[in-house]
Enzyme design. Structure first.
Site, PDB file in Angstrom:
ATOM      1  N   ARG A 102       0.816  -1.213   0.000  1.00 43.55           N
ATOM      2  CA  ARG A 102       0.000   0.000   0.000  1.00 43.55           C
ATOM      3  C   ARG A 102       0.851   1.264   0.000  1.00 43.55           C
ATOM      4  O   ARG A 102       0.531   2.245  -0.682  1.00 43.55           O
ATOM      5  CB  ARG A 102      -0.962  -0.024   1.191  1.00 43.55           C
ATOM      6  CG  ARG A 102      -1.914   1.170   1.267  1.00 43.55           C
ATOM      7  CD  ARG A 102      -2.557   1.510  -0.047  1.00 43.55           C
ATOM      8  NE  ARG A 102      -3.232   0.391  -0.705  1.00 43.55           N
ATOM      9  CZ  ARG A 102      -3.644   0.397  -1.949  1.00 43.55           C
ATOM     10  NH1 ARG A 102      -3.430   1.453  -2.716  1.00 43.55           N
ATOM     11  NH2 ARG A 102      -4.241  -0.665  -2.462  1.00 43.55           N
ATOM     12  N   ASP A 224       3.449  38.427  -9.437  1.00 46.02           N
ATOM     13  CA  ASP A 224       2.325  37.635  -8.965  1.00 46.02           C
ATOM     14  C   ASP A 224       0.978  38.168  -9.444  1.00 46.02           C
ATOM     15  O   ASP A 224       0.640  39.332  -9.240  1.00 46.02           O
ATOM     16  CB  ASP A 224       2.342  37.595  -7.434  1.00 46.02           C
ATOM     17  CG  ASP A 224       1.358  36.584  -6.876  1.00 46.02           C
ATOM     18  OD1 ASP A 224       1.405  35.426  -7.316  1.00 46.02           O
ATOM     19  OD2 ASP A 224       0.554  36.955  -6.014  1.00 46.02           O
TER      20      ASP A 224
END
Length: 285
Positions: A102, A224
């Site tokens: 897993r 930004d």
């Protein structure tokens, strides 16, 4: 950036914590019905299309769970895969294979998804000088693997964490009393503490870029949430005074246009926070 030794330590922490979380006091399902002496073999089966990532990490997991497990690799990290491909075989203790199953699958499924998305972005920028960067928008506790996956996909890593690069964003600048104040205090802090860290400063508009350029020692300006027109103006304004980076809601539909504005880097949180895991399975053979 962090050293290779630091990076390897982060990977080991991920593995140890993943084993602790999944196995705990024991894999009782396997212990209940499979003899300690039983040996087996399993294959990593691809049930999707994309870029495979996490093969070398899987080997680390198997080695940590049981050093006697043997892995035969057919497809390496960074290679294109399609539905039906077999990436590797793992053989040895059946109980050990099931203990590692897993953690290996969870990690590889996510890493492969990130590598695939990164590779898509990289291909969209072919013919430009712009490089793709990741961000710190990663899954808590799994950052090293996610940043490794970005590199496997052809991208580059931004800072790893808060300690390996200075990044003065809007909140830092506002809390510090302005951009120039933040830069000045940062340079004093670095000198006082004998730290050699690069400084990136975020700009919200062209006026802030002008102010940043009045200060020395800035490695890169983060442009930004600018539109295309203002990004072009920003790049022209900055010239060769420092490096440039665009960020802010940039996706596969807009990334090429931002690159065509001339920025050196484009950072995208979507590489790590908005992916769908590749479908993989580990099947006994």
């Amino acid at each position: 950036m962090i050293t290779e030794e630091q990076f390897q330590k982060e990977l080991l922490i991920i593995i140890q914590n993943g084993i602790r979380e999944d196995i705990g006091p024991g894999d009782y399902s396997s212990l209940a019905c499979i003899p300690d002496s039983a040996n087996g073999k399993a294959k990593l089966l691809v049930k999707d299309n994309g870029i495979i990532a996490g093969v070398e990490f899987a080997k680390m997991v198997f080695q940590n769970v049981d050093p006697t497990l043997e892995v035969e690799t057919f497809i390496n990290d960074g290679e294109q895969v399609k539905h039906g491909d077999v990436v590797f075989h793992v053989s040895g203790s059946s109980q050990s294979i099931l203990k590692a199953e897993r953690l290996v699958l969870n990690s590889m499924q996510r890493m492969s998804a990130i590598a695939t998305k990164t590779n898509q972005y990289v291909k969209l920028l072919e013919g430009t000088n712009t490089r793709v960067l990741d961000t710190r928008k990663t899954t808590p506790g799994f950052r090293a693997c996610e940043k490794w996956a970005v590199k496997i996909g052809g991208g580059e890593n931004h800072r790893f964490a808060l300690y390996d690069m200075i990044m003065l964003k809007d909140n830092h600048n506002d809390f510090a009393g302005g951009i120039s104040n933040a830069i000045t205090k940062t340079k004093e802090f670095l000198k006082f503490n004998n730290l050699d860290l690069k400084i990136i400063v975020e700009a919200r508009n062209l006026k802030e870029i002008e102010e940043i350029l009045q200060n020395e020692g800035v490695y890169r300006i983060l442009i930004d949430n600018f539109n295309f027109e203002d990004t072009r103006k920003a790049v022209a304004l900055i010239g060769d005074q420092c490096l440039t980076e665009s960020s802010g809601n940039i996706n596969e539909k807009t990334i090429r246009q931002y690159a065509d504005c001339g920025v050196g880097y484009i950072s995208s949180g979507a590489l790590t926070h908005s992916v769908y895991n590749m479908d993989l399975s580990l099947k006994a053979i």
